[in-house]
Design a protein around this motif. Structure first.
Motif, PDB file in Angstrom:
ATOM      1  N   PRO A 131      19.552 -26.773 -20.800  1.00 15.35           N
ATOM      2  CA  PRO A 131      19.301 -25.622 -20.029  1.00 15.35           C
ATOM      3  C   PRO A 131      19.808 -24.087 -20.635  1.00 15.35           C
ATOM      4  O   PRO A 131      19.086 -23.172 -20.544  1.00 15.35           O
ATOM      5  CB  PRO A 131      20.232 -25.798 -18.635  1.00 15.35           C
ATOM      6  N   PHE A 132      20.917 -24.304 -21.412  1.00 15.67           N
ATOM      7  CA  PHE A 132      20.947 -23.102 -22.120  1.00 15.67           C
ATOM      8  C   PHE A 132      20.343 -22.759 -23.217  1.00 15.67           C
ATOM      9  O   PHE A 132      19.921 -21.437 -23.503  1.00 15.67           O
ATOM     10  CB  PHE A 132      22.704 -23.251 -22.649  1.00 15.67           C
ATOM     11  N   SER A 133      20.004 -23.605 -23.958  1.00 15.02           N
ATOM     12  CA  SER A 133      18.908 -23.495 -24.860  1.00 15.02           C
ATOM     13  C   SER A 133      17.650 -23.128 -24.513  1.00 15.02           C
ATOM     14  O   SER A 133      16.897 -22.099 -24.948  1.00 15.02           O
ATOM     15  CB  SER A 133      18.617 -24.799 -26.012  1.00 15.02           C
ATOM     16  N   ALA A 134      17.265 -23.523 -23.225  1.00 12.29           N
ATOM     17  CA  ALA A 134      15.940 -23.074 -22.451  1.00 12.29           C
ATOM     18  C   ALA A 134      16.152 -21.479 -22.102  1.00 12.29           C
ATOM     19  O   ALA A 134      15.156 -20.785 -22.134  1.00 12.29           O
ATOM     20  CB  ALA A 134      15.528 -23.748 -21.374  1.00 12.29           C
ATOM     21  N   ALA A 142      18.865 -12.052 -24.659  1.00 11.84           N
ATOM     22  CA  ALA A 142      20.081 -12.293 -24.420  1.00 11.84           C
ATOM     23  C   ALA A 142      20.601 -13.631 -24.879  1.00 11.84           C
ATOM     24  O   ALA A 142      21.584 -14.310 -24.516  1.00 11.84           O
ATOM     25  CB  ALA A 142      20.146 -12.262 -22.540  1.00 11.84           C
ATOM     26  N   ALA A 143      19.847 -14.015 -25.995  1.00 13.18           N
ATOM     27  CA  ALA A 143      20.266 -15.248 -26.732  1.00 13.18           C
ATOM     28  C   ALA A 143      21.488 -15.210 -27.307  1.00 13.18           C
ATOM     29  O   ALA A 143      22.043 -16.269 -27.528  1.00 13.18           O
ATOM     30  CB  ALA A 143      19.105 -15.503 -27.555  1.00 13.18           C
ATOM     31  N   GLY A 144      22.013 -13.970 -27.874  1.00 11.43           N
ATOM     32  CA  GLY A 144      23.038 -13.590 -28.474  1.00 11.43           C
ATOM     33  C   GLY A 144      24.432 -14.394 -27.693  1.00 11.43           C
ATOM     34  O   GLY A 144      25.277 -14.878 -28.328  1.00 11.43           O
ATOM     35  N   ALA A 145      24.265 -14.353 -26.534  1.00 10.19           N
ATOM     36  CA  ALA A 145      25.565 -14.551 -25.593  1.00 10.19           C
ATOM     37  C   ALA A 145      25.332 -15.884 -25.433  1.00 10.19           C
ATOM     38  O   ALA A 145      26.474 -16.608 -25.155  1.00 10.19           O
ATOM     39  CB  ALA A 145      25.490 -13.901 -24.176  1.00 10.19           C
ATOM     40  N   VAL A 146      24.380 -16.787 -25.490  1.00 14.87           N
ATOM     41  CA  VAL A 146      24.231 -18.083 -25.447  1.00 14.87           C
ATOM     42  C   VAL A 146      24.484 -18.792 -26.753  1.00 14.87           C
ATOM     43  O   VAL A 146      25.072 -20.070 -26.933  1.00 14.87           O
ATOM     44  CB  VAL A 146      22.784 -18.559 -24.816  1.00 14.87           C
TER      45      VAL A 146
END
Length: 228
Positions: A131-134, A142-146
C-alpha cells in the motif's frame, strides 16, 4: 543673419506618441489575461493524461513508483516459496526394514529454522509495504515522504535475508559435499528430495535479496533526485 535664418521647431503632441506608448502595455495586459484564462484549461487537459505519459518529474516519479510496486510483488514470491519449501522439507529413509529409518527434517538444523523465519518475516513485510508503494504511484509528488521509511525497512530486510540465506547455504553445502576433516559424510547421496528442496529455497532467497538491493538503489536515487 544666422539668428534670422534659424528655424524655430515647435513639438506638437497629437496623442499618437502616447497612443503608441500605451499600445504595448495594452497588448501585454491582454496577453496576460489570455494566459491566466488558459492556465486552468491546460491544467485540466494535463490532468487527463496518464501520469506515466506526462513530461517532467511527475512522469519519472510515476514510472519509478510502478517499478517499485512490481519489484515488491516479484520479491514476495521467492521469499514465500522459500519459507514454504524449507518448512515442508521432511524425508524418511528406510534401511533394511521400516523399523530402522533415518529422518531428515528442517527443524533438526537451527540454521534452517532461522532461514524459514527470516523469509516468512520478509514475505509479510513485502505484503505490508505494497500500500505504501501504491501511494507513491498515485501521488508522485508526495513519494519522498514514503520512500525514506521504505528504504530503511528494505535495508533491514536485506540484512535479515542475507544472514538467513547465508546460514542455510552453509548447511546445504555441507549436506552436498560433507567435510572430510570432521568426518561428516554428505547426506544428499541418500536424502535427494530433502536436499533438492533446501537448495531451491536458498536460491530463491538469494534472488529476493537481489530484488531488494535493486529496490534500495532505486529508492536512494529517487530521494537524491528530489532533494536537488
Amino acid at each position: 543673419m544666422s539668428d534670422a535664418g534659424a528655424a524655430t521647431i515647435i513639438h506638437v503632441d497629437d496623442g499618437s506618441a502616447s497612443a503608441a506608448g500605451k499600445a504595448p502595455a495594452t497588448s501585454s495586459s491582454y496577453d496576460t489575461a489570455r494566459a491566466t484564462a488558459a492556465a486552468p484549461q491546460r491544467k485540466a487537459a494535463g490532468s487527463g493524461v496518464p501520469f506515466l505519459l506526462r513530461s517532467g518529474g511527475d512522469g519519472l516519479g510515476g514510472c519509478m513508483g510502478l517499478m517499485d510496486f512490481v519489484l515488491r510483488v516479484a520479491a514476495f514470491g521467492p521469499t514465500l516459496a522459500a519459507a514454504i519449501s524449507i518448512g515442508t522439507s521432511d524425508e524418511r529413509l528406510s534401511v533394511f526394514t521400516n523399523f530402522f529409518q533415518f529422518h531428515a527434517r528442517f527443524d533438526d538444523f537451527p540454521a534452517f529454522t532461522f532461514f524459514m523465519v527470516g523469509n516468512a518475516i520478509s514475505a509479510g513485510y513485502l505484503v505490508l509495504s505494497l500500500p505504501f508503494s501504491a501511494a507513491g504511484i498515485i501521488r508522485p509528488n508526495a513519494a519522498g515522504a514514503v520512500r525514506f521509511p521504505l528504504l530503511v525497512c528494505d535495508t533491514i530486510m536485506v540484512g535479515l535475508l542475507t544472514a538467513a540465506a547465508s546460514a542455510a547455504a552453509a548447511i546445504v553445502y555441507v549436506a552436498h559435499e560433507g567435510n572430510l576433516r570432521a568426518n561428516w559424510v554428505p547426506i544428499c547421496m541418500q536424502f535427494h528430495g530433502f536436499c533438492q528442496r533446501t537448495s531451491g529455497a536458498v536460491v530463491a532467497s538469494f534472488l529476493a535479496v537481489l530484488v531488494l538491493l535493486v529496490l534500495i538503489l532505486m529508492a536512494a536515487c529517487t530521494i537524491r533526485s528530489r532533494r536537488r
